[in-house]
Design an enzyme around this catalytic site. Structure first.
Site, short mmCIF file in Angstrom:
data_model
loop_
_atom_site.label_atom_id
_atom_site.label_comp_id
_atom_site.label_asym_id
_atom_site.label_seq_id
_atom_site.Cartn_x
_atom_site.Cartn_y
_atom_site.Cartn_z
N LYS A 77 55.37 43.77 29.69
CA LYS A 77 55.77 42.30 29.95
C LYS A 77 54.68 41.17 29.44
O LYS A 77 55.12 40.35 28.87
CB LYS A 77 55.49 42.29 31.66
CG LYS A 77 55.40 40.66 31.98
CD LYS A 77 55.33 40.52 33.70
CE LYS A 77 53.68 40.57 34.02
NZ LYS A 77 52.98 39.17 34.02
N ARG B 116 43.19 29.33 38.21
CA ARG B 116 43.79 29.51 36.69
C ARG B 116 44.31 28.26 35.98
O ARG B 116 45.20 27.97 35.68
CB ARG B 116 45.06 30.50 36.75
CG ARG B 116 44.87 31.70 37.67
CD ARG B 116 46.18 32.60 37.61
NE ARG B 116 46.34 33.14 36.61
CZ ARG B 116 47.39 34.13 35.99
NH1 ARG B 116 48.09 34.29 36.91
NH2 ARG B 116 47.49 34.64 35.03
N1 EPU Z 1 40.27 30.41 32.09
C1 EPU Z 1 40.17 29.03 32.29
N2 EPU Z 1 40.59 28.18 31.65
C2 EPU Z 1 41.65 28.32 30.79
C3 EPU Z 1 42.11 29.73 30.79
C4 EPU Z 1 41.55 30.64 31.60
O1 EPU Z 1 39.03 28.96 32.97
O2 EPU Z 1 42.15 27.38 30.23
C5 EPU Z 1 39.97 31.67 33.09
C6 EPU Z 1 40.69 32.02 34.00
O3 EPU Z 1 40.82 31.06 35.22
C7 EPU Z 1 40.11 33.51 34.52
C8 EPU Z 1 39.89 33.69 32.89
O4 EPU Z 1 39.77 32.56 32.07
O5 EPU Z 1 39.36 33.34 34.99
C9 EPU Z 1 40.81 34.51 32.33
O6 EPU Z 1 42.24 34.30 32.36
P1 EPU Z 1 43.25 34.26 31.27
O7 EPU Z 1 43.53 33.10 30.65
O8 EPU Z 1 42.94 35.58 30.42
O9 EPU Z 1 44.64 34.64 32.04
P2 EPU Z 1 46.11 34.51 31.67
O10 EPU Z 1 46.11 34.37 29.91
O11 EPU Z 1 46.64 33.37 32.62
C10 EPU Z 1 46.88 37.02 31.37
C11 EPU Z 1 47.94 37.86 31.86
C12 EPU Z 1 47.49 38.35 33.67
C13 EPU Z 1 46.20 38.62 33.49
C14 EPU Z 1 45.11 38.06 32.78
C15 EPU Z 1 43.69 38.68 32.60
C16 EPU Z 1 49.93 37.28 30.93
C17 EPU Z 1 51.13 36.79 30.73
N3 EPU Z 1 49.05 37.30 31.98
O12 EPU Z 1 46.66 35.84 32.18
O13 EPU Z 1 48.56 38.93 34.08
O14 EPU Z 1 45.54 39.08 34.58
O15 EPU Z 1 45.52 37.62 31.21
O16 EPU Z 1 43.63 39.96 31.77
O17 EPU Z 1 49.46 37.75 29.78
C18 EPU Z 1 49.70 40.38 35.68
O18 EPU Z 1 50.59 40.58 34.65
O19 EPU Z 1 50.05 40.28 36.89
C19 EPU Z 1 48.77 38.99 35.47
C20 EPU Z 1 48.31 38.20 36.41
#
Ligand code: EPU
Length: 418
Positions: free
Chosen positions: A22, A121
């Site tokens: 996904k 997030r």
């Molecule tokens: N963060 C910030 N600012 C930002 C972006 C992220 O502070 O602008 C922080 C977040 O709050 C968090 C950390 O950085 O503490 C990492 O977050 P990340 O941005 O990596 O998460 P994401 O890209 O929103 C993806 C996956 C999630 C998975 C996380 C971590 C996708 C679509 N989603 O989310 O998947 O948990 O990376 O590996 O790729 C899931 O599939 O159930 C899911 C939640």
């Protein structure tokens, strides 16, 4: 609404195929916005989340068709640049269209995702990165409105915390920028590498594949390409843990054990027998489960997306396990539900202290988010008696035919109307 009804106590036996990832498919689908023409994506799972991003692309003027697990996507008709609230609120990953829309059309209007069940997030890294690349950003009525006059400009970007979708968004934007963009301390999850490979096939010039430092030399034009979505490592990990919870012996096919280095070693430490080949894994539980400690980390550390499932397993292991969540501040929503099934878990800051019990007891529980739902399914498989899980739409966001796959392995699990 539907619920899942699980009669616990059946061992899992046989073979089951893993679906495409996904979290890889979502950015690959978004990347088709970067250039007109027919893109072909293979091994794309048919999930609520992949349907949501396809609905969003359709809204933008893109056409697509599915044949089996392949998607044929043509973004020649791209005529709209807005990702509306109604779609973004159901799936935060909709933010992935921001970078490509801005790079291709010079403008984008995307609803800001709110908080969600697992934490606040924010998307500040995505926005600051685009701003550094020369985009003008305004916040209006809950939407971020981004524009540029000509092309984005290459720059240096440093992530304080490696963000997966943040890296993907800026990577896509940088492919069409003027000059070179260097992304430092970026995410190096296999899903990011899958996107790098697609972009390179499309004609992008990217160095640093598989590392936390990606250098993107912008090009003027990209072309459509054919890309294979990687197997879902979180689905694979979930089934490995399921065998640990329920017992039995299962071979997972169409998976990539190299993408699960931390989980596989941890599960061996917990007493599971695991044999790997290039694209299969055979797992069995020869004896009692032992407690292990984990701390979630960016890849290649232990994935936060498997923390809830492992907690279900640790709940029935011998001894005390400390599970520390470092990625999301609120990712313990499953604890209260696991406790309803008899688990002995105490939360202390960002750690959960799990004291193994002999057996879960079936109960009525509620799914709160995607991975929390999976942990309840695993607890249900191992429990004495019947477990009913409501709000299973969460599960359907990210697991392709979980009920069918578990039934095939001998689990007593069915969907019923609530
Ligand atoms: N963060 C910030 N600012 C930002 C972006 C992220 O502070 O602008 C922080 C977040 O709050 C968090 C950390 O950085 O503490 C990492 O977050 P990340 O941005 O990596 O998460 P994401 O890209 O929103 C993806 C996956 C999630 C998975 C996380 C971590 C996708 C679509 N989603 O989310 O998947 O948990 O990376 O590996 O790729 C899931 O599939 O159930 C899911 C939640």
């Amino acid at each position: 609404m539907e619920k899942l009804v699980i009669e616990g106590g059946y061992r899992l036996e046989g073979e089951v195929s893993m679906s495409g990832a996904k979290n890889a498919a979502l950015p690959l689908i978004a990347a088709t916005l970067l250039t007109a023409g027919e893109h072909i994506l293979h091994n794309v799972p048919d999930l609520r989340d992949t349907r949501t991003i396809l609905a969003l692309l359709e809204d933008l003027g893109v056409t697509w068709r599915r044949a089996g697990t392949s998607l044929y996507i043509d973004s020649a008709g791209l005529c709209n640049f807005e990702a509306p609230y109604d779609l973004v609120k159901t799936m935060r990953a909709s933010i992935l269209v921001l970078g490509p829309l801005l790079a291709r059309l010079g403008k984008a209007r995307v609803s800001l995702p709110g908080g969600c069940a697992i934490g606040a997030r924010p998307i500040d890294f995505h926005l600051q990165g685009l701003q550094k690349m020369g985009a003008r950003l305004d916040l209006e009525e809950g939407y971020v409105q981004a524009s540029i006059d000509n092309r984005l400009s290459g720059t240096n970007i440093y992530f304080d915390i490696p963000s997966v979708t943040g890296t993907e968004n800026l990577l896509m934007a940088a492919t069409l920028a003027e000059g070179t963009t260097v992304i430092k301390n970026g995410a190096r999850e296999p899903e990011v590498t899958n996107l790098v490979d697609m972009l390179v096939n499309m004609g992008a010039d990217i160095e640093g594949r598989n590392t936390d430092r990606l250098t993107v030399h912008g090009v003027k034009q990209l072309k459509p390409a054919v890309t294979e979505t990687i197997p879902d490592r979180i689905e694979t990990g979930t089934y490995l843990i399921a065998v640990g919870a329920a017992g039995g012996k299962v071979t997972l096919t169409n998976c990539n054990p190299a993408h699960l280095p931390s989980l596989i070693e941890k599960l061996r430490g917990a007493g599971l027998q695991i044999e790997e080949s290039e694209n299969t894994i055979t797992v069995s539980r020869p004896g009692p489960l032992q407690s292990i400690d984990i701390k979630t980390q960016p890849y290649p550390g232990f994935p936060t997306d498997l923390q809830a499932q492992l907690m279900a397993l640790m709940s029935i292991a011998n001894g005390l396990s400390v599970m520390t969540e470092t990625i999301f501040e609120n990712r313990f929503m499953h604890v209260a539900e696991l406790k309803r099934m008899g688990a002995d878990i105490r939360i202390n800051g960002n750690s959960a202290i799990v004291k193994g019990i002999e057996k879960f007891k079936g109960a009525r529980v509620m799914a709160t988010d995607l991975r929390a739902s999976a942990s309840l399914v695993l607890a249900g498989l191992a429990a004495e008696g019947t477990t009913e899980i409501s709000r299973i739409y969460h599960l359907e966001r990210g697991y392709e035919d979980m009920t069918g796959k578990l039934q095939k392995l001998g689990a007593e699990i069915k969907k019923e109307k609530e």
